[in-house]
Design a protein around this motif. Structure first.
Motif, mmCIF file in Angstrom:
data_model
loop_
_atom_site.group_PDB
_atom_site.id
_atom_site.type_symbol
_atom_site.label_atom_id
_atom_site.label_comp_id
_atom_site.label_asym_id
_atom_site.label_seq_id
_atom_site.Cartn_x
_atom_site.Cartn_y
_atom_site.Cartn_z
ATOM 1 N N HIS A 192 0.754 -0.689 0.162
ATOM 2 C CA HIS A 192 0.137 -0.028 0.337
ATOM 3 C C HIS A 192 0.667 0.974 0.263
ATOM 4 C CE1 HIS A 192 -3.386 -2.456 1.106
ATOM 5 N NE2 HIS A 192 -3.006 -3.557 1.649
ATOM 6 N N ALA A 193 0.622 2.299 -0.662
ATOM 7 C CA ALA A 193 1.280 3.404 -1.150
ATOM 8 C C ALA A 193 1.128 4.348 0.046
ATOM 9 C CB ALA A 193 1.143 4.090 -1.851
ATOM 10 N N LEU A 194 1.549 4.916 1.172
ATOM 11 C CA LEU A 194 1.867 5.647 1.811
ATOM 12 C C LEU A 194 1.590 7.349 1.018
ATOM 13 C CD1 LEU A 194 2.508 3.902 4.612
ATOM 14 C CD2 LEU A 194 -0.277 4.175 3.846
ATOM 15 N N ALA A 195 1.471 8.300 1.512
ATOM 16 C CA ALA A 195 2.099 9.748 1.288
ATOM 17 C C ALA A 195 3.330 9.736 2.593
ATOM 18 C CB ALA A 195 0.623 10.428 1.146
ATOM 19 N N ALA A 196 4.258 11.063 1.863
ATOM 20 C CA ALA A 196 5.486 10.611 2.811
ATOM 21 C C ALA A 196 5.465 12.478 2.436
ATOM 22 C CB ALA A 196 6.826 9.861 2.378
ATOM 23 N N PRO A 197 6.275 13.009 3.641
ATOM 24 C CA PRO A 197 5.956 14.249 3.589
ATOM 25 C C PRO A 197 7.021 15.389 2.561
ATOM 26 C CG PRO A 197 6.561 13.426 6.413
ATOM 27 C CD PRO A 197 6.272 12.539 5.048
ATOM 28 N N ASP A 198 8.069 13.791 3.026
ATOM 29 C CA ASP A 198 8.878 14.861 1.421
ATOM 30 C C ASP A 198 8.323 14.245 0.325
ATOM 31 O OD1 ASP A 198 9.208 12.081 0.980
ATOM 32 O OD2 ASP A 198 11.303 11.963 1.651
ATOM 33 N N GLU A 199 7.135 13.936 -0.488
ATOM 34 C CA GLU A 199 6.545 13.705 -1.296
ATOM 35 C C GLU A 199 7.440 12.682 -2.141
ATOM 36 O OE1 GLU A 199 6.995 17.102 -3.748
ATOM 37 O OE2 GLU A 199 5.674 18.278 -3.744
ATOM 38 N N ASP A 200 8.551 11.378 -1.456
ATOM 39 C CA ASP A 200 8.722 10.275 -1.748
ATOM 40 C C ASP A 200 7.872 8.992 -1.855
ATOM 41 O OD1 ASP A 200 10.222 8.515 -2.928
ATOM 42 O OD2 ASP A 200 11.439 8.290 -0.925
ATOM 43 N N VAL A 201 8.015 8.236 -2.014
ATOM 44 C CA VAL A 201 6.677 7.465 -1.786
ATOM 45 C C VAL A 201 7.568 6.134 -0.451
ATOM 46 C CG1 VAL A 201 5.261 5.553 -3.083
ATOM 47 C CG2 VAL A 201 5.789 7.495 -3.991
ATOM 48 N N LEU A 202 6.157 6.026 0.251
ATOM 49 C CA LEU A 202 6.115 4.883 1.416
ATOM 50 C C LEU A 202 5.646 3.823 0.982
ATOM 51 C CD1 LEU A 202 6.982 6.580 4.673
ATOM 52 C CD2 LEU A 202 8.844 5.650 3.447
ATOM 53 N N TYR A 203 6.158 2.786 0.875
ATOM 54 C CA TYR A 203 5.129 1.591 1.155
ATOM 55 C C TYR A 203 5.311 0.532 2.462
ATOM 56 C CZ TYR A 203 5.215 2.464 -3.668
ATOM 57 O OH TYR A 203 5.939 2.925 -5.132
ATOM 58 N N GLU A 204 3.971 0.063 2.042
ATOM 59 C CA GLU A 204 3.954 -0.702 3.637
ATOM 60 C C GLU A 204 3.272 -1.434 2.951
ATOM 61 O OE1 GLU A 204 0.303 -0.317 7.858
ATOM 62 O OE2 GLU A 204 0.308 0.845 5.482
ATOM 63 N N SER A 205 3.982 -2.712 4.378
ATOM 64 C CA SER A 205 3.173 -4.004 3.548
ATOM 65 C C SER A 205 3.262 -4.601 4.850
ATOM 66 C CB SER A 205 4.059 -5.026 2.821
ATOM 67 O OG SER A 205 3.456 -6.702 3.369
ATOM 68 N N THR A 206 2.103 -5.999 5.377
ATOM 69 C CA THR A 206 2.854 -6.413 6.707
ATOM 70 C C THR A 206 2.810 -7.878 6.435
ATOM 71 O OG1 THR A 206 0.256 -7.559 6.163
ATOM 72 C CG2 THR A 206 0.164 -5.839 8.125
ATOM 73 N N GLU A 207 3.107 -8.339 4.727
ATOM 74 C CA GLU A 207 3.808 -9.138 4.349
ATOM 75 C C GLU A 207 5.273 -9.057 4.098
ATOM 76 O OE1 GLU A 207 1.752 -11.901 4.248
ATOM 77 O OE2 GLU A 207 -0.024 -11.129 4.061
ATOM 78 N N PRO A 208 5.532 -10.578 5.183
ATOM 79 C CA PRO A 208 7.880 -9.971 5.278
ATOM 80 C C PRO A 208 8.045 -10.736 3.346
ATOM 81 C CG PRO A 208 6.759 -12.761 5.952
ATOM 82 C CD PRO A 208 5.213 -11.913 6.011
ATOM 83 N N PRO A 209 9.406 -9.929 3.037
ATOM 84 C CA PRO A 209 10.275 -10.428 2.282
ATOM 85 C C PRO A 209 10.717 -11.254 2.910
ATOM 86 C CG PRO A 209 11.007 -8.491 3.366
ATOM 87 C CD PRO A 209 9.434 -8.478 4.326
ATOM 88 N N LEU A 210 11.693 -12.371 2.418
ATOM 89 C CA LEU A 210 11.874 -13.287 2.186
ATOM 90 C C LEU A 210 13.508 -13.045 3.191
ATOM 91 C CD1 LEU A 210 13.407 -16.455 1.135
ATOM 92 C CD2 LEU A 210 15.107 -14.833 -0.586
ATOM 93 N N ASP A 211 13.760 -12.059 3.386
ATOM 94 C CA ASP A 211 14.912 -11.931 4.203
ATOM 95 C C ASP A 211 14.491 -12.049 5.664
ATOM 96 O OD1 ASP A 211 13.783 -9.334 4.221
ATOM 97 O OD2 ASP A 211 15.548 -8.067 4.669
ATOM 98 N N VAL A 212 13.943 -10.948 6.064
ATOM 99 C CA VAL A 212 12.150 -11.637 7.446
ATOM 100 C C VAL A 212 11.558 -13.145 7.842
ATOM 101 C CG1 VAL A 212 10.850 -10.402 9.252
ATOM 102 C CG2 VAL A 212 11.699 -9.353 6.651
ATOM 103 N N ILE A 213 11.334 -13.741 6.171
ATOM 104 C CA ILE A 213 10.724 -15.341 6.520
ATOM 105 C C ILE A 213 12.428 -16.356 7.116
ATOM 106 C CG2 ILE A 213 9.734 -16.868 5.352
ATOM 107 C CD1 ILE A 213 8.802 -14.900 3.806
#
Length: 252
Positions: free
Chosen positions: A147-168
């Motif tokens: 999910h894309a989130l708004a960021a103060p510096d106009e960069d894009v933040l992505y949020e996920s509750t699903e872990p990538p490989l390194d976390v798994i």
């Protein structure tokens, strides 16, 4: 009982090391299972391969030419040759511990792989050998889970509750190392820090990888058919990841 809770944010770009929705082939091994002089060479080649793969990816995004495609194929051929050379050392099992040959330790790892099935990935196949593990799975990190989130510096933040490989892998290896050390009545490092991972590109490669994983004990001369190895497992039917492998239900 294992527990799992996760949330991560990415700044700027989507997580790119493993594309969302990818099916992965992962190999991890016991610490000390490879002689140090071979390991030094292997890590140097791995670093070169990682850098060259990243460079090639940037070039392909900019200019998808036949010459670059040929270079990609040569790089994949090197990767396969490099991996087979490393596998031969592991199969020989002449160096280091063989704790996974103990039923209680192999069962611990198998149960932990299954525990994560349906929680953080779809588990497709695995083989547990005396000093290493092969596994094929598809993490639940997909385009729709980001999910894309708004960021103060106009960069894009992505949020996920699903872990990538390194976390798994960190979760899996941390839990099993602690439990295995307790069962073995020992202390110290259990798993080697580095793992081998590869993105499966299509249904044909998927079939080849799963067959390779399951036939490890056959190649090692431990059994005559993969069905006879107690620490082999495959999902009876697998719904392939749509973005990479096609919308086909295939026998794994």
């Amino acid at each position: 009982m294992e527990a799992f809770e996760y949330k991560e944010f990415w700044g700027g770009n989507l997580p790119h090391r493993h594309p969302p929705g990818a099916t992965l082939f992962v190999t991890f091994r016991l610490d000390g299972s490879v002689p140090k002089h071979i390991l030094r060479l292997w890590l140097a080649e791995k670093q070169w391969l990682k850098e060259e793969t990243a460079r090639l990816g940037e070039l392909l995004l900019a200019d998808d030419t036949p010459e670059l495609k040929q270079h990609e194929e040569r790089l994949l051929a090197f990767q396969r040759k490099w991996f087979r050379k490393f596998e031969d050392v592991l199969h020989a099992a002449q160096t280091g511990p063989r704790w996974l040959a103990e039923e209680k330790i192999a069962a611990l790892v198998a149960n932990s792989l299954h525990w994560r099935d349906g929680k953080v990935y779809r588990l497709d196949a695995y083989c547990i050998m005396s000093n290493h593990v092969h596994v094929v799975f598809a993490p639940f990190l997909t385009e729709t889970s980001l999910h894309a989130l708004a960021a103060p510096d106009e960069d894009v933040l992505y949020e996920s509750t699903e872990p990538p490989l390194d976390v798994i892998m960190h979760s899996l290896k941390s839990y099993t190392s602690n439990q295995a050390n307790a069962l073995l009545q020992r202390a110290g490092t259990f798993w080697a820090r580095e793992s081998y991972d590869h993105v499966i590109r299509d249904a044909g490669e998927y079939d080849r990888v799963v067959n390779y994983v399951l036939n490890n004990p056959v190649k090692a001369g431990l059994v005559t058919t993969w069905h006879d190895w107690p620490w082999n497992w495959k999902r009876e039917t697998v719904q392939q990841a749509a973005s990479l492998l096609g919308d086909v239900e295939a026998d794994a």
